[in-house]
Scaffold this active site. Structure first.
Site, short mmCIF file in Angstrom:
data_model
loop_
_atom_site.label_atom_id
_atom_site.label_comp_id
_atom_site.label_asym_id
_atom_site.label_seq_id
_atom_site.Cartn_x
_atom_site.Cartn_y
_atom_site.Cartn_z
N GLU A 167 30.09 23.03 67.67
CA GLU A 167 29.31 22.41 66.61
C GLU A 167 28.35 21.46 67.30
O GLU A 167 28.71 20.35 67.65
CB GLU A 167 30.22 21.65 65.64
CG GLU A 167 29.46 21.16 64.43
CD GLU A 167 30.13 19.99 63.72
OE1 GLU A 167 29.88 19.82 62.53
OE2 GLU A 167 30.89 19.23 64.35
N ASP A 193 34.53 20.79 67.77
CA ASP A 193 33.97 19.86 66.79
C ASP A 193 33.05 18.80 67.42
O ASP A 193 33.35 18.28 68.49
CB ASP A 193 35.17 19.15 66.11
CG ASP A 193 34.76 18.22 65.00
OD1 ASP A 193 34.25 18.72 63.98
OD2 ASP A 193 34.95 17.00 65.15
N HIS A 212 32.74 23.80 55.64
CA HIS A 212 33.48 22.77 54.90
C HIS A 212 32.72 21.45 54.77
O HIS A 212 33.22 20.52 54.16
CB HIS A 212 34.84 22.54 55.59
CG HIS A 212 34.65 22.00 56.97
ND1 HIS A 212 34.21 22.79 58.03
CD2 HIS A 212 34.80 20.76 57.48
CE1 HIS A 212 34.11 22.05 59.10
NE2 HIS A 212 34.46 20.81 58.80
N ASP A 213 31.55 21.36 55.37
CA ASP A 213 30.74 20.14 55.30
C ASP A 213 29.50 20.30 54.43
O ASP A 213 28.72 19.37 54.29
CB ASP A 213 30.26 19.73 56.70
CG ASP A 213 31.39 19.35 57.63
OD1 ASP A 213 32.40 18.82 57.14
OD2 ASP A 213 31.27 19.60 58.84
C1 GLC Z 1 32.55 17.65 62.12
C2 GLC Z 1 33.42 18.28 61.06
C3 GLC Z 1 33.54 17.34 59.91
C4 GLC Z 1 34.19 16.08 60.41
C5 GLC Z 1 33.45 15.50 61.59
C6 GLC Z 1 34.28 14.48 62.30
O1 GLC Z 1 31.26 17.47 61.71
O2 GLC Z 1 32.90 19.51 60.70
O3 GLC Z 1 34.26 17.87 58.84
O4 GLC Z 1 34.23 15.12 59.37
O5 GLC Z 1 33.13 16.47 62.55
O6 GLC Z 1 35.30 15.08 63.00
#
Ligand code: GLC
Length: 549
Positions: free
Chosen positions: A255, A198, A328-329
């Protein structure tokens, strides 16, 4: 090829998948119950968004204990059973590592905040106030508001790239890094098939933290611009690789928003740190940055083609591409890429065809296989997502009316991706016998697994068929990527060639009938698509796959 290059990965949002207790929240037993369903989709790996113990301020992305299961999801025994049951079906479990920050309830932070000289005093990013008592820098957090929060106890500010309940860890401290590698190895030892890592480009902070040029009316600058991919970040990640993933038959996908194509070779592949990274240009066509969230940029089919082409080209020789259009975002792709009046069933199938035929591993997001649509709650209070609140406020501060701000929330809220799974047309769509934590989408009577499984023309059956084709025809996985009709304003077309066979994919992204040169499909056999093929013509949103031996 590695197993994870040939399979389909399903991103599962635990809170919304299947509740077995009536709590209104999905749980691990629910995942076990539905493994057969996932198998029918040809899934070989399930990426779970975080299931670790968490106060759930950001639905699990605020971790209190990396080696414990959140009680709302069940127990570690349930998790062990999930690993075992999934293994029986040849499905691996992928764990989400949230390593940029923890929860503010994590014992590490509770200790760190007590004083300036406790053993974990520098496990987080602490700074004194400016002389006037204000925040150390003018950075805006990704969810809106200052990226700094004052701590009374310690009389200092701490940095949080996201919400104030998500303090950033100090990766410069080797003890922090060791504690994180230990946590990751805990999951390797449990048998994890991979990791999604993440928010990774934020882990390293610049030596000196200073004000940036304001980019909004609030006088702040996005923390993203001030900390993303700070030089030296790869040293940490190489260390992570050496200490955690190297030598194991697992995959990693980072990510990593903001890694440029020219830097990709340092990030992925043999000399890189991950197997894949999520790159967002094709899902962020409307965004120039977080601060313009409420003022989307117009985009064209050509822009989308360009983004896809670039990522295909960038990963031709470097690493491997994780293909995705939802997570999910992000909003649902049926609404994101297509106008309100489009035939959304056709659009969902068009996107499925794209997802399974580009070169890379498809990451299918929960509900996408049913053709899910965005939710449009009638007030901001009905939303749950923490970032929707911050962004709604930002929109108001930028001068939008409440109605306009809510419209932007309808378009972009992360809750659209988080509504409960629709299993049948019964109460709460078969998701829960209790009150769902987030209301079920009101289209569940027709859009649900049970109904779509019975309907040969449904989006779900289409996805099942795509998975089967992908397993049956080598070019889906092994073929190279060769774009055709680059200049076309409506059609995205490409070949995937192996030595012995190639597939040819024609996708009409427009709402009108369009024609193409008939000779392109000469001597080819039509194998699949979302409508009857007619040589030289594509109906609105039509997708066709041809094969040539
Ligand atoms: C990433 C996740 C997201 C989360 C963020 C903070 O972007 O995909 O859902 O809110 O990190 O951890």
């Amino acid at each position: 090829m590695k197993w994870w290059q040939k399979t389909v990965v399903y991103e599962l949002y635990p809170k919304s998948f299947q509740d077995t207790t009536g709590s209104g929240t999905g749980d691990i037993k629910g995942m076990i119950k539905r493994l057969g369903y996932l198998k029918s989709l040809g899934v070989g790996a399930i990426w779970l968004t975080p299931v670790c113990k968490s106060p759930m301020v950001d639905n699990g992305y605020d971790i209190e204990d990396y080696c414990a299961i959140d009680p709302s999801y069940g127990t570690m025994e349930d998790m062990d059973l999930l690993f075992a049951e999934a293994k029986k079906r040849n499905i691996r479990i992928v764990i989400d590592l949230v390593f940029n920050h923890t929860s503010d309830q994590n014992p590490w932070f509770l200790e760190s905040k007590q004083s300036k000289d406790n053993p974990k005093a520098d496990w987080y990013i602490w700074r004194d106030a400016k002389e006037d008592g204000s925040e150390p820098t003018n950075w805006r957090g990704i969810f809106g508001g200052s990226a700094w929060t004052w701590c009374e106890e310690r009389q200092q500010y701490y940095l949080h790239t996201f919400a104030y309940q998500q303090p950033d860890l100090n990766w410069a401290n080797p003890d922090v890094r060791k504690a994180l590698y230990d946590a990751a190895n805990f999951w390797v030892n449990k048998g994890a098939g991979g990791f999604r890592v993440d928010a990774i480009p934020y882990i390293k902070k610049p030596e000196v933290l200073k004000d940036g040029e304001p980019d909004g009316k609030d006088g702040m600058v996005s923390v993203h611009d001030m900390t993303v991919n700070t030089k030296g970040i790869l040293d940490y990640l190489h260390e992570f690789k050496e200490n955690v993933t190297e030598g194991h038959d697992i995959f990693t996908v980072g990510e990593a928003n903001g890694v440029k194509a020219s830097e990709l070779h340092e990030w992925v592949g043999e000399n890189g740190v991950f197997d894949m990274i999520f790159e967002f240009s094709h899902v962020n066509l409307e965004f120039k940055g977080i601060e313009t969230w409420c003022k989307p940029d117009p985009w064209t089919i050509q822009d989308l083609k360009k983004a896809l082409r670039n990522s295909q080209e960038a990963t031709r020789d470097n690493g491997w591409y994780p293909v995705f259009f939802e997570n999910h975002d992000k909003p649902r792709c049926t609404d994101h890429y297509f106008p309100e009046d489009a035939d959304k069933g056709q659009c969902a199938k068009l996107m499925g065809t794209l997802l399974y035929t580009l070169r890379g591993t498809p990451f299918l997001y929960q509900g996408q296989e049913l053709g899910y649509r965005n939710v449009k709650y009638d007030s901001i209070q009905k939303y749950n997502d923490i970032s929707s609140y911050g962004q709604y406020d930002l929109a108001l501060s930028e001068g939008l009316s409440e109605e306009e701000a809510l419209k932007a929330v309808h378009r972009f809220s992360r809750d659209s991706a988080r509504t409960p799974m629709q299993w049948n047309d019964q109460e709460n769509a078969g998701f829960s016998t209790g009150i769902p934590w987030l209301p079920v989408h009101d289209d569940y009577k027709t859009m649900n697994v049970e109904a779509e499984e019975k309907d040969p023309s449904s989006v779900l059956v289409y996805y099942q068929q795509l998975a089967k084709l992908r397993a049956d025809y080598a070019p889906f996985t092994k073929g190279d990527f060769e774009e055709i009709l680059e200049e076309d304003e409506n059609i995205f077309a490409y070949r995937r060639n192996t030595k012995d066979q190639s597939i040819f994919v024609l996708l009409n992204f427009s709402g009108k009938e369009v024609s193409y040169d008939c000779s392109l499909t000469e001597n080819m056999q039509y194998i699949f698509g979302n409508d009857q093929p007619k040589t030289g013509v594509l109906k609105p949103y039509q997708a066709c796959i041809y094969v040539k031996n």
